[in-house]
Every structure is written in structure tokens, then in C-alpha cells.
Design a protein around this motif. Structure first.
Motif, PDB file in Angstrom:
ATOM      1  N   GLY A 349      35.713  43.771  35.693  1.00 44.07           N
ATOM      2  CA  GLY A 349      35.076  44.469  34.583  1.00 44.07           C
ATOM      3  C   GLY A 349      34.292  43.548  33.672  1.00 44.07           C
ATOM      4  N   VAL A 350      34.832  42.349  33.408  1.00 45.62           N
ATOM      5  CA  VAL A 350      34.140  41.389  32.549  1.00 45.62           C
ATOM      6  C   VAL A 350      32.814  40.959  33.167  1.00 45.62           C
ATOM      7  CG1 VAL A 350      34.244  39.040  31.619  1.00 45.62           C
ATOM      8  CG2 VAL A 350      36.208  40.546  31.408  1.00 45.62           C
ATOM      9  N   LEU A 351      32.831  40.687  34.475  1.00 43.09           N
ATOM     10  CA  LEU A 351      31.598  40.259  35.136  1.00 43.09           C
ATOM     11  C   LEU A 351      30.556  41.374  35.159  1.00 43.09           C
ATOM     12  CD1 LEU A 351      33.172  38.151  37.983  1.00 43.09           C
ATOM     13  CD2 LEU A 351      31.677  37.301  36.163  1.00 43.09           C
ATOM     14  N   ALA A 352      30.996  42.623  35.338  1.00 40.25           N
ATOM     15  CA  ALA A 352      30.059  43.752  35.275  1.00 40.25           C
ATOM     16  C   ALA A 352      29.457  43.858  33.879  1.00 40.25           C
ATOM     17  CB  ALA A 352      30.764  45.051  35.657  1.00 40.25           C
ATOM     18  N   TYR A 353      30.275  43.637  32.867  1.00 41.86           N
ATOM     19  CA  TYR A 353      29.838  43.680  31.462  1.00 41.86           C
ATOM     20  C   TYR A 353      28.728  42.660  31.216  1.00 41.86           C
ATOM     21  CZ  TYR A 353      30.516  43.472  26.328  1.00 41.86           C
ATOM     22  OH  TYR A 353      30.360  43.499  24.966  1.00 41.86           O
ATOM     23  N   TYR A 354      28.944  41.434  31.695  1.00 46.90           N
ATOM     24  CA  TYR A 354      27.939  40.393  31.469  1.00 46.90           C
ATOM     25  C   TYR A 354      26.720  40.563  32.367  1.00 46.90           C
ATOM     26  CZ  TYR A 354      31.079  37.953  28.358  1.00 46.90           C
ATOM     27  OH  TYR A 354      31.886  37.634  27.295  1.00 46.90           O
ATOM     28  N   LEU A 355      26.891  41.137  33.529  1.00 49.20           N
ATOM     29  CA  LEU A 355      25.740  41.433  34.384  1.00 49.20           C
ATOM     30  C   LEU A 355      24.789  42.388  33.670  1.00 49.20           C
ATOM     31  CD1 LEU A 355      24.231  41.281  37.078  1.00 49.20           C
ATOM     32  CD2 LEU A 355      25.704  43.123  37.912  1.00 49.20           C
ATOM     33  N   PRO A 391      39.639  37.593  44.479  1.00 47.53           N
ATOM     34  CA  PRO A 391      40.460  38.112  45.580  1.00 47.53           C
ATOM     35  C   PRO A 391      40.070  39.551  45.914  1.00 47.53           C
ATOM     36  CG  PRO A 391      41.824  37.010  43.938  1.00 47.53           C
ATOM     37  CD  PRO A 391      40.450  37.110  43.352  1.00 47.53           C
ATOM     38  N   LEU A 392      40.235  39.929  47.186  1.00 53.57           N
ATOM     39  CA  LEU A 392      39.828  41.256  47.641  1.00 53.57           C
ATOM     40  C   LEU A 392      40.515  42.361  46.849  1.00 53.57           C
ATOM     41  CD1 LEU A 392      38.298  43.062  49.633  1.00 53.57           C
ATOM     42  CD2 LEU A 392      40.232  42.811  51.217  1.00 53.57           C
ATOM     43  N   GLU A 393      41.800  42.178  46.529  1.00 58.64           N
ATOM     44  CA  GLU A 393      42.511  43.233  45.797  1.00 58.64           C
ATOM     45  C   GLU A 393      41.942  43.441  44.401  1.00 58.64           C
ATOM     46  OE1 GLU A 393      45.163  39.465  45.758  1.00 58.64           O
ATOM     47  OE2 GLU A 393      43.849  40.548  47.152  1.00 58.64           O
ATOM     48  N   SER A 394      41.441  42.364  43.784  1.00 62.30           N
ATOM     49  CA  SER A 394      40.817  42.496  42.467  1.00 62.30           C
ATOM     50  C   SER A 394      39.506  43.283  42.562  1.00 62.30           C
ATOM     51  CB  SER A 394      40.563  41.118  41.854  1.00 62.30           C
ATOM     52  OG  SER A 394      41.770  40.429  41.626  1.00 62.30           O
ATOM     53  N   VAL A 395      38.726  43.005  43.610  1.00 68.40           N
ATOM     54  CA  VAL A 395      37.464  43.725  43.801  1.00 68.40           C
ATOM     55  C   VAL A 395      37.732  45.201  44.051  1.00 68.40           C
ATOM     56  CG1 VAL A 395      35.432  43.938  45.283  1.00 68.40           C
ATOM     57  CG2 VAL A 395      36.285  41.667  44.658  1.00 68.40           C
ATOM     58  N   LEU A 396      38.713  45.506  44.908  1.00 69.14           N
ATOM     59  CA  LEU A 396      39.027  46.904  45.190  1.00 69.14           C
ATOM     60  C   LEU A 396      39.536  47.624  43.951  1.00 69.14           C
ATOM     61  CD1 LEU A 396      40.740  46.537  48.693  1.00 69.14           C
ATOM     62  CD2 LEU A 396      38.400  47.304  48.190  1.00 69.14           C
ATOM     63  N   ALA A 397      40.383  46.956  43.162  1.00 69.65           N
ATOM     64  CA  ALA A 397      40.868  47.570  41.927  1.00 69.65           C
ATOM     65  C   ALA A 397      39.730  47.806  40.953  1.00 69.65           C
ATOM     66  CB  ALA A 397      41.941  46.681  41.291  1.00 69.65           C
ATOM     67  N   GLY A 398      38.785  46.854  40.884  1.00 66.57           N
ATOM     68  CA  GLY A 398      37.642  47.031  39.998  1.00 66.57           C
ATOM     69  C   GLY A 398      36.752  48.180  40.423  1.00 66.57           C
ATOM     70  N   LEU A 399      36.505  48.289  41.714  1.00 69.17           N
ATOM     71  CA  LEU A 399      35.695  49.404  42.210  1.00 69.17           C
ATOM     72  C   LEU A 399      36.376  50.737  41.915  1.00 69.17           C
ATOM     73  CD1 LEU A 399      34.510  47.925  45.630  1.00 69.17           C
ATOM     74  CD2 LEU A 399      33.116  48.285  43.576  1.00 69.17           C
ATOM     75  N   ALA A 400      37.695  50.788  42.071  1.00 66.45           N
ATOM     76  CA  ALA A 400      38.425  52.025  41.774  1.00 66.45           C
ATOM     77  C   ALA A 400      38.319  52.371  40.291  1.00 66.45           C
ATOM     78  CB  ALA A 400      39.892  51.878  42.191  1.00 66.45           C
ATOM     79  N   MET A 401      38.404  51.344  39.425  1.00 62.82           N
ATOM     80  CA  MET A 401      38.287  51.573  37.996  1.00 62.82           C
ATOM     81  C   MET A 401      36.926  52.181  37.650  1.00 62.82           C
ATOM     82  SD  MET A 401      38.241  48.703  34.944  1.00 62.82           S
ATOM     83  CE  MET A 401      36.813  47.876  35.642  1.00 62.82           C
TER      84      MET A 401
END
Length: 420
Positions: A349-355, A391-401
């Protein structure tokens, strides 16, 4: 339509710098070096430089945008104004949801240092209630407490660094660079360490989210963001070199609390370090609650969150409904969640925010442009690269969020669509 009253401009440059420092010099400086060393060994120093450079690119974007849009909400407002409602919503949703989980984790980190065994969750909830009460009384109270906490944390870090170098604790100096030097773990490991260390820098955006409460914002906000970032980078560099000199890269990688381990030769210094870590967690939580309240206020003003959250207290001039709601959500997360897995999407989420911030700043022209566009291009590209190291699980959790947020906004827009 936004018809809520504005917040009062009560913060000066020093206040803004302190709030930014309180966000950045949090518990991360006491713990982030361990996973960074696991990823890169002594190459974490290169990772720290990369993280600082990425943070600088993002900070210049935030500074440029905040000067042009000195209102609450940060990248939510910038994305909405310059890219459209959906990019703005993505930034705001990622910040509110991700940082709510981060706030819960920060409260639990404080409790891990300050609470007796078995009392961590009640103490963490009590800390959240206390800091929400401070924020509720006005932003000057927030800044005042932040000054005390930041001063105490900087003193604790100065004691720790002095203990390492003056107490003969640099036994690891000879092996500081590890067997294969700074590139022993390769560039992927260095980039992974940069991703971990970047999130310790990310608190400078808290200054931008408070833009509606800063005096002379076109001058104060850009100056405060860069000053706070520069001080934080210097502190991180001193701490990173010191723990590597004391423990060596393998020692840092194997220690859950490397700074306390580095001063083990001076028995009295270790409790000072642990007290500093507890206060740093509290300072980061204080700034997070303030930033979450202001971003929630901005989203509620536009109807992206329930409009009840847009209320401003007539006396204290704070978004009191938003702050109470944020506090309640954080307390519920603390009470029911296993935070070791619950905050995996926060980094995403933080990286999406700064993007969104970098893309928004790229579109600015004329008198609003303060920095060259290549900084925004570099910042946006770095956000994408750092996402790839998660990590892949962080990316998947972020996409779900984000899927949940997009679904929520789509349903709300459909329900509010005028009937023909």
C-alpha cells in the motif's frame, strides 16, 4: 461536495520537522537492520543509500505537490486533482488500510518493550487510546508530545552509538564487510534490503497529510520534508555503521535487537536502547494516527468514505470523528489479529501511495514545478522495482486489499448514480 470547515493552521517549520522525524525514526531503526543484513549482509549500507535516494525522489514529489495543494489528505488529494478520482482513491485506500495495520503493529511493538508478559494487547490498546486523546485535543498537542518523544529517542540513539565506539564494542570491525564484501549477496539482496529500509524513511509523507494545518505551507512543507529526511538519513547511517562495526554482518543478521546487542558490553546502555525503542514506537504511532485521521477526513469530504467522518471539532479544530474511528479500528485489529501476518500488505500500500504521488508530480507545470521530472520518473520506477522484491504473499495480500477497495467504491458509485 466539500462543505466542511477547514482545519486551523497552527504548525510551524520546527513542528512539521519533528512530526516527520517522529514518523521516520520509529521502531524501524532498532529492528530493520536485522532483515536488511539477512538479505544483503554488509551490502545493507548500499541498500541504505539506495533507500535514501528513492526516499529523496519521492520526498521531492511530495514536497512539490504539498506546496501546490496545502490541504489534508496527501497523495489522495494529489492523485484526485491531477490524475482523476480513481488514482486518488487507490492512494488513499492503500494508505488508510495499510497504515491502520501498521499502527496496530507499532502499538504492539511498544507493548513488547513496555508491558509485562501476557499484557501486551491491553497495553497496546491503552497506548492507542492515549494517543488518540492527545490528537483529539489539537494538533499543537500532537506536535508538543512529538518533540518530547523525538528528543528522547535521539538521546537514546546517541548513547547507543557512543557506547559502541567508546566502549570497545567494535570487535566486528575487521569482519564488518563480510567474507565477500558488500556485494556478497548480490544486487537482488541489496535491492531487497533497500525495500526493507525504505519503509523506515517513509514517514516524511506525514508532513504532507497535515498540510492543511501548516502555516505558510508553500515554504514550510517542502523545507520540513527535506530537513526531516536529511536528519533521518544521517541517523540511520550512523546506526547502520555502528551495528556492523560492533557485530559484523552475520551478527546483525542473527540478532533480533542488533542495537541492544551492540551495546551489550555496557550493561547500563541496553535498557536505554530498549526504552528508546519503546518511545520510538510510540512516536511513530502518534504521527500515524494523526496522518490517518487527516487522510480519512479528505476521503470523507469527497464521499469516498462515509461523510460523517468529515466532521471538524469546533473548538479543537481536528477531524474528531475520523480520529475516533481510526482509533477504534486500530484497537480492533490489535484485539483480534495476528499482526505477524496481518501487515504484509502494508508495504504494498505504501508503494502504491508513492507511485501515485510521483505520477501526480510528473504532470505539474509552470510555477508549481520545483524539481526536474527525472526525479519523479526515478521515484515511480523505484516504487515498481521495490514492489517486485516483496514476498509473494505480501503482493497477493496487497492486491486483495485493493480489490476490496475498488469493489467498495464501484458499489458506492453505482448506488449514488442518479436515476433517469
Amino acid at each position: 461536495m466539500n462543505n466542511t470547515p477547514p482545519l486551523a493552521r497552527r504548525l510551524g517549520t520546527v513542528d512539521a520537522v519533528v512530526i516527520g522525524l517522529g514518523s521516520m525514526i520509529g521502531a524501524g531503526v532498532f529492528a530493520t537492520f536485522t532483515p536488511a543484513a539477512q538479505a544483503a549482509g554488509s551490502g545493507l549500507l548500499i541498500g541504505l543509500a539506495v533507500a535514501g535516494l528513492v526516499a529523496y525522489c519521492n520526498a521531492t514529489s511530495s514536497a512539490q505537490l504539498a506546496a501546490a495543494y496545502p490541504t489534508s489528505g496527501g497523495s489522495y488529494v494529489y492523485g484526485r486533482e491531477l490524475l482523476g478520482p480513481w488514482p486518488g482513491f487507490i492512494a488513499g485506500w492503500g494508505f488508510v488500510i495499510g497504515k491502520s495495520a501498521s499502527s496496530a503493529a507499532m502499538a504492539m511493538t511498544f507493548a513488547a518493550y513496555a508491558a509485562p508478559p501476557g499484557w501486551e494487547r491491553p497495553v497496546a490498546i491503552a497506548a492507542v487510546v492515549l494517543l488518540v486523546a492527545v490528537n483529539y485535543r489539537g494538533v499543537t498537542r500532537t506536535a508538543g508530545l512529538a518533540r518530547i518523544i523525538v528528543a528522547a529517542v535521539l538521546i537514546a540513539l546517541a548513547v547507543a552509538v557512543a557506547a559502541v565506539w567508546a566502549g570497545g564494542g567494535t570487535d566486528g570491525t575487521a569482519s564488518m564487510w563480510g567474507g565477500g564484501g558488500v556485494l556478497a549477496q548480490g544486487w537482488y539482496g541489496i535491492l531487497q534490503s533497500a525495500g526493507l529500509l525504505f519503509f523506515a524513511f517513509a514517514g516524511y509523507a506525514r508532513i504532507a497529510t497535515l498540510g492543511e494545518e501548516v502555516r505558510d505551507p508553500r515554504r514550510t512543507i517542502p523545507r520540513a520534508i527535506l530537513v526531516a529526511l536529511g536528519i533521518a538519513a544521517l541517523v540511520y547511517a550512523c546506526v547502520g555503521v555502528s551495528v556492523l562495526a560492533a557485530l559484523g554482518p552475520d551478527g546483525v543478521a542473527s540478532s533480533p535487537d542488533p542495537l541492544a546487542a551492540a551495546v551489550a558490553g555496557w550493561g547500563w546502555a541496553a535498557p536505554v536502547v530498549r526504552a528508546g525503542a519503546a518511545l520510538a514506537s510510540l512516536g511513530a504511532l502518534l504521527a500515524l494516527v494523526a496522518g490517518l485521521g487527516r487522510t480519512t477526513l479528505a476521503m470523507a469530504r469527497e464521499g469516498d468514505l462515509p461523510r460523517w467522518l468529515a466532521a471538524v471539532h469546533p473548538r479543537f479544530q481536528v477531524p474528531h470523528h475520523a480520529e475516533l474511528a481510526v482509533g477504534a479500528v486500530i484497537c480492533m485489529v490489535i484485539a483480534v489479529a495476528d499482526l505477524r501476518g496481518a501487515i504484509g500488505f502494508s508495504s504494498f500500500g505504501v508503494l502504491a501511495y508513492y507511485l501515485v504521488a510521483n505520477l501526480s508530480a510528473f504532470t505539474q507545470t509552470g510555477p508549481d514545478r520545483r524539481y526536474p521530472r527525472f526525479l519523479q520518473v526515478a521515484g515511480a520506477a523505484a516504487c515498481v522495482v521495490l514492489v517486485a522484491t516483496l514476498p509473494l504473499e505480501s503482493v497477493l495480500a496487497g492486491l486483495a486489499m485493493f480489490a476490496l477497495g475498488i469493489g467498495y467504491r464501484a458499489v458506492r458509485l453505482r448506488r449514488n448514480r442518479p436515476k433517469l
